[in-house]
Design a protein around this motif. Structure first.
Motif, mmCIF file in Angstrom:
data_model
loop_
_atom_site.group_PDB
_atom_site.id
_atom_site.type_symbol
_atom_site.label_atom_id
_atom_site.label_comp_id
_atom_site.label_asym_id
_atom_site.label_seq_id
_atom_site.Cartn_x
_atom_site.Cartn_y
_atom_site.Cartn_z
ATOM 1 N N MET A 1 52.298 -111.028 -24.881
ATOM 2 C CA MET A 1 51.503 -111.606 -25.969
ATOM 3 C C MET A 1 51.947 -111.007 -27.293
ATOM 4 O O MET A 1 52.764 -110.069 -27.320
ATOM 5 N N THR A 2 51.444 -111.551 -28.399
ATOM 6 C CA THR A 2 51.672 -110.958 -29.716
ATOM 7 C C THR A 2 50.324 -110.534 -30.292
ATOM 8 O O THR A 2 49.279 -111.084 -29.933
ATOM 9 N N TRP A 3 50.334 -109.549 -31.177
ATOM 10 C CA TRP A 3 49.103 -109.048 -31.776
ATOM 11 C C TRP A 3 48.433 -110.166 -32.572
ATOM 12 O O TRP A 3 49.092 -110.901 -33.295
ATOM 13 N N PRO A 4 47.099 -110.291 -32.483
ATOM 14 C CA PRO A 4 46.399 -111.363 -33.184
ATOM 15 C C PRO A 4 46.149 -111.103 -34.662
ATOM 16 O O PRO A 4 45.714 -112.000 -35.387
ATOM 17 N N LEU A 5 46.419 -109.887 -35.111
ATOM 18 C CA LEU A 5 46.232 -109.512 -36.521
ATOM 19 C C LEU A 5 47.454 -108.764 -37.016
ATOM 20 O O LEU A 5 48.222 -108.192 -36.237
ATOM 21 N N ASP A 6 47.611 -108.744 -38.328
ATOM 22 C CA ASP A 6 48.580 -107.863 -38.978
ATOM 23 C C ASP A 6 47.809 -106.864 -39.841
ATOM 24 O O ASP A 6 46.750 -107.191 -40.382
ATOM 25 N N ASP A 7 48.318 -105.656 -39.970
ATOM 26 C CA ASP A 7 47.723 -104.634 -40.834
ATOM 27 C C ASP A 7 46.279 -104.333 -40.431
ATOM 28 O O ASP A 7 45.334 -104.691 -41.128
ATOM 29 N N PHE A 8 46.105 -103.667 -39.302
ATOM 30 C CA PHE A 8 44.783 -103.344 -38.789
ATOM 31 C C PHE A 8 44.799 -101.941 -38.205
ATOM 32 O O PHE A 8 45.854 -101.303 -38.091
ATOM 33 N N ARG A 9 43.632 -101.475 -37.823
ATOM 34 C CA ARG A 9 43.501 -100.170 -37.170
ATOM 35 C C ARG A 9 42.654 -100.346 -35.917
ATOM 36 O O ARG A 9 41.590 -100.968 -35.966
ATOM 37 N N ILE A 10 43.114 -99.788 -34.796
ATOM 38 C CA ILE A 10 42.333 -99.864 -33.561
ATOM 39 C C ILE A 10 41.225 -98.817 -33.615
ATOM 40 O O ILE A 10 41.491 -97.625 -33.747
ATOM 41 N N THR A 11 39.974 -99.283 -33.527
ATOM 42 C CA THR A 11 38.836 -98.363 -33.588
ATOM 43 C C THR A 11 38.174 -98.163 -32.232
ATOM 44 O O THR A 11 37.447 -97.186 -32.041
ATOM 45 N N SER A 12 38.383 -99.084 -31.295
ATOM 46 C CA SER A 12 37.863 -98.917 -29.931
ATOM 47 C C SER A 12 38.838 -99.553 -28.947
ATOM 48 O O SER A 12 39.336 -100.657 -29.206
ATOM 49 N N TYR A 13 39.063 -98.846 -27.847
ATOM 50 C CA TYR A 13 39.978 -99.336 -26.821
ATOM 51 C C TYR A 13 39.194 -99.916 -25.638
ATOM 52 O O TYR A 13 37.976 -99.805 -25.548
ATOM 53 N N PHE A 14 39.920 -100.507 -24.724
ATOM 54 C CA PHE A 14 39.355 -101.053 -23.495
ATOM 55 C C PHE A 14 38.894 -99.916 -22.590
ATOM 56 O O PHE A 14 39.554 -98.890 -22.480
ATOM 57 N N GLY A 15 37.734 -100.099 -21.944
ATOM 58 C CA GLY A 15 37.260 -99.092 -21.004
ATOM 59 C C GLY A 15 35.848 -98.642 -21.326
ATOM 60 O O GLY A 15 35.085 -99.338 -21.994
ATOM 61 N N LYS A 16 35.486 -97.471 -20.868
ATOM 62 C CA LYS A 16 34.147 -96.952 -21.095
ATOM 63 C C LYS A 16 33.956 -96.539 -22.545
ATOM 64 O O LYS A 16 34.818 -95.901 -23.147
ATOM 65 N N ARG A 17 32.803 -96.925 -23.108
ATOM 66 C CA ARG A 17 32.454 -96.533 -24.473
ATOM 67 C C ARG A 17 30.950 -96.352 -24.548
ATOM 68 O O ARG A 17 30.201 -97.267 -24.256
ATOM 69 N N TRP A 18 30.514 -95.148 -24.941
ATOM 70 C CA TRP A 18 29.085 -94.847 -25.045
ATOM 71 C C TRP A 18 28.370 -95.141 -23.735
ATOM 72 O O TRP A 18 27.238 -95.624 -23.715
ATOM 73 N N GLY A 19 29.055 -94.867 -22.612
ATOM 74 C CA GLY A 19 28.451 -95.055 -21.312
ATOM 75 C C GLY A 19 28.443 -96.485 -20.810
ATOM 76 O O GLY A 19 27.923 -96.757 -19.725
ATOM 77 N N LYS A 20 29.017 -97.404 -21.575
ATOM 78 C CA LYS A 20 29.064 -98.815 -21.174
ATOM 79 C C LYS A 20 30.513 -99.290 -21.141
ATOM 80 O O LYS A 20 31.404 -98.670 -21.716
ATOM 81 N N SER A 21 30.716 -100.429 -20.489
ATOM 82 C CA SER A 21 32.060 -100.997 -20.409
ATOM 83 C C SER A 21 32.381 -101.762 -21.686
ATOM 84 O O SER A 21 31.614 -102.619 -22.117
ATOM 85 N N HIS A 22 33.511 -101.423 -22.304
ATOM 86 C CA HIS A 22 34.002 -102.151 -23.487
ATOM 87 C C HIS A 22 35.172 -103.008 -23.025
ATOM 88 O O HIS A 22 36.210 -102.489 -22.626
ATOM 89 N N GLU A 23 35.010 -104.330 -23.099
ATOM 90 C CA GLU A 23 35.923 -105.232 -22.407
ATOM 91 C C GLU A 23 37.126 -105.675 -23.230
ATOM 92 O O GLU A 23 37.844 -106.592 -22.812
ATOM 93 N N GLY A 24 37.364 -105.052 -24.361
ATOM 94 C CA GLY A 24 38.525 -105.440 -25.161
ATOM 95 C C GLY A 24 38.907 -104.362 -26.153
ATOM 96 O O GLY A 24 38.605 -103.181 -25.960
ATOM 97 N N LEU A 25 39.578 -104.780 -27.220
ATOM 98 C CA LEU A 25 39.969 -103.898 -28.313
ATOM 99 C C LEU A 25 39.190 -104.283 -29.556
ATOM 100 O O LEU A 25 38.966 -105.471 -29.816
ATOM 101 N N ASP A 26 38.791 -103.300 -30.349
ATOM 102 C CA ASP A 26 38.231 -103.553 -31.671
ATOM 103 C C ASP A 26 39.302 -103.238 -32.702
ATOM 104 O O ASP A 26 39.801 -102.102 -32.766
ATOM 105 N N LEU A 27 39.655 -104.241 -33.496
ATOM 106 C CA LEU A 27 40.714 -104.107 -34.496
ATOM 107 C C LEU A 27 40.087 -104.208 -35.883
ATOM 108 O O LEU A 27 39.680 -105.280 -36.318
ATOM 109 N N ARG A 28 39.991 -103.081 -36.575
ATOM 110 C CA ARG A 28 39.378 -103.054 -37.899
ATOM 111 C C ARG A 28 40.325 -103.675 -38.921
ATOM 112 O O ARG A 28 41.493 -103.308 -39.016
ATOM 113 N N ALA A 29 39.805 -104.618 -39.681
ATOM 114 C CA ALA A 29 40.608 -105.297 -40.705
ATOM 115 C C ALA A 29 39.669 -105.802 -41.796
ATOM 116 O O ALA A 29 38.462 -105.959 -41.583
#
Length: 221
Positions: free
Chosen positions: A66-94
């Motif tokens: 695949m290709t990245w859906p954004l240009d010029d961003f910062r990853i703030t959350s990754y896939f996996g456990k977050r705050w005790g819950k499942s985070h099902e994707g990436l958070d891309l700050r833009a």
């Protein structure tokens, strides 16, 4: 390019979702399952150079790049456990209004704002059982039933739904189940100075903006 005979089913699905009451349970997996099948054109083939290191993926998708859906961003959350819950994707700050692009060619299965905390959302169905999810947008530039190419404009990023700041929540689904998007994305993250090369795409008619929900301190997604 070939599409299944029921393209209009995806359009009808979007219409019903867009007007669904808040209490009705809708899911990304159900949207992808109900949408038409999509057959990927040969011109969109790209091979994932890291495929041999991902034996946990199905053989049919292991080499998909695949290709990245954004240009010029910062990853703030990754896939996996977050705050005790499942985070099902990436958070891309833009910044709000940043163009959001299709990560792979496919069929728009959903475009609207009726799936709760996701806000203004685009779901694209791809070949081989894959789907991608683009959430929290300020505005949508496609509608259900549209065929999109890799790198085509889908939306402008924002803070709709449950989002503490402007960002794109990006998911990859394999047969409806969420998987780590990093497994199918390039290792190099694009920047403003070195964006992902994208071919110019024809403008698409804008979809009616979906309803937005108030922000909360917890993005929840």
């Amino acid at each position: 390019m070939k599409v299944g005979l029921g393209v209009f089913a995806a359009v009808l699905l979007s219409a019903s979702c867009a007007t669904a009451p808040r209490g009705q349970h809708l899911s990304i997996a159900a949207v992808l399952e109900s949408a038409d099948e999509y057959y990927e054109p040969d011109s969109d083939e790209m091979e994932n150079p890291r495929a041999p290191s991902h034996p946990q993926l199905r053989p049919e998708i292991r080499r998909v790049q695949m290709t990245w859906p954004l240009d010029d961003f910062r990853i703030t959350s990754y896939f996996g456990k977050r705050w005790g819950k499942s985070h099902e994707g990436l958070d891309l700050r833009a910044r709000k209004g940043t163009p959001v692009y299709a990560a792979l060619a496919g069929l728009v299965a959903y475009a609207g704002g009726a799936l709760g905390g996701y806000g203004n959302l685009v779901i694209v169905k791809h070949a081989r059982g894959l789907g991608t999810v683009y959430a929290h947008n300020a505005s949508l530039k496609v509608k259900a039933g549209d065929l999109v190419q890799r790198g085509q404009l889908l939306a402008l990023s924002g803070q709709s739904g449950r989002a503490e700041a402007p960002h794109l929540h990006f998911e990859v689904r394999d047969e409806g189940k969420s998987i780590d998007p990093m497994l199918l994305l390039p290792a190099r993250i694009p920047t403003k100075k070195h964006p992902t090369p994208r071919k110019p795409r024809p403008a698409q008619p804008a979809a009616e903006p979906g309803s937005e929900e108030p922000s909360s301190p917890d993005s929840g997604l």
